[in-house]
Motif scaffolding. Structure first.
Motif: not given
Length: 92
Positions: A23-27, A33-39, A42-46, A52-55
Motif C-alpha cells: 500500500i505504501a509503495g502504491e501511495l 510520498l515517502n515512508w519508513t518503518w518505526q516499529g 509505517l510513517m508517511i511523509r509528504h 501513518f499506517l499501523l499494522s
C-alpha cells in the motif's frame, strides 16, 4: 483535515506487514510520498500530508493529516485508499 481508515483482518503479521508495504509503495508512486518503518508503524511523509499506517494483529489503521492543498481532494484520496485497502485485504 484528517483521514482515518480502519479495517479488521485475520491475516498473519508477516502478511499484513507485506500488504502495508505494498500500500505504501502504491501511495508513494501515485502521490510522491515517502515512508519508513518505526516499529509496527509505517510513517508517511509528504509536503501536503503526514501520517501513518499501523499494522496490528487483527487491525490496520491509516491516519493522514492533510495540508490545505491536499484537503481539497480529501474525499477522493480517502475513497481511493479505502477501495485499494479493501481489495488487497479481500485478495489475501
Amino acid at each position: 483535515m484528517t483521514i482515518l481508515i480502519e479495517r479488521n483482518h485475520d491475516m498473519p503479521m508477516a502478511d499484513i506487514t507485506a500488504l502495508s508495504e505494498q500500500i505504501a509503495g502504491e501511495l508513494a508512486q501515485e502521490y510522491g510520498l515517502n515512508w519508513t518503518w518505526q516499529g509496527n508503524r509505517l510513517m508517511i511523509r509528504h509536503a501536503s500530508a503526514r501520517g501513518f499506517l499501523l499494522s496490528e494483529e487483527g487491525k490496520v489503521t491509516i491516519e493522514l493529516k492533510l495540508g490545505f492543498a491536499a484537503s481539497l481532494f480529501s474525499s477522493s484520496i480517502e475513497s481511493h485508499i479505502s477501495e485499494r485497502l479493501d481489495k488487497l485485504l479481500l485478495a489475501s
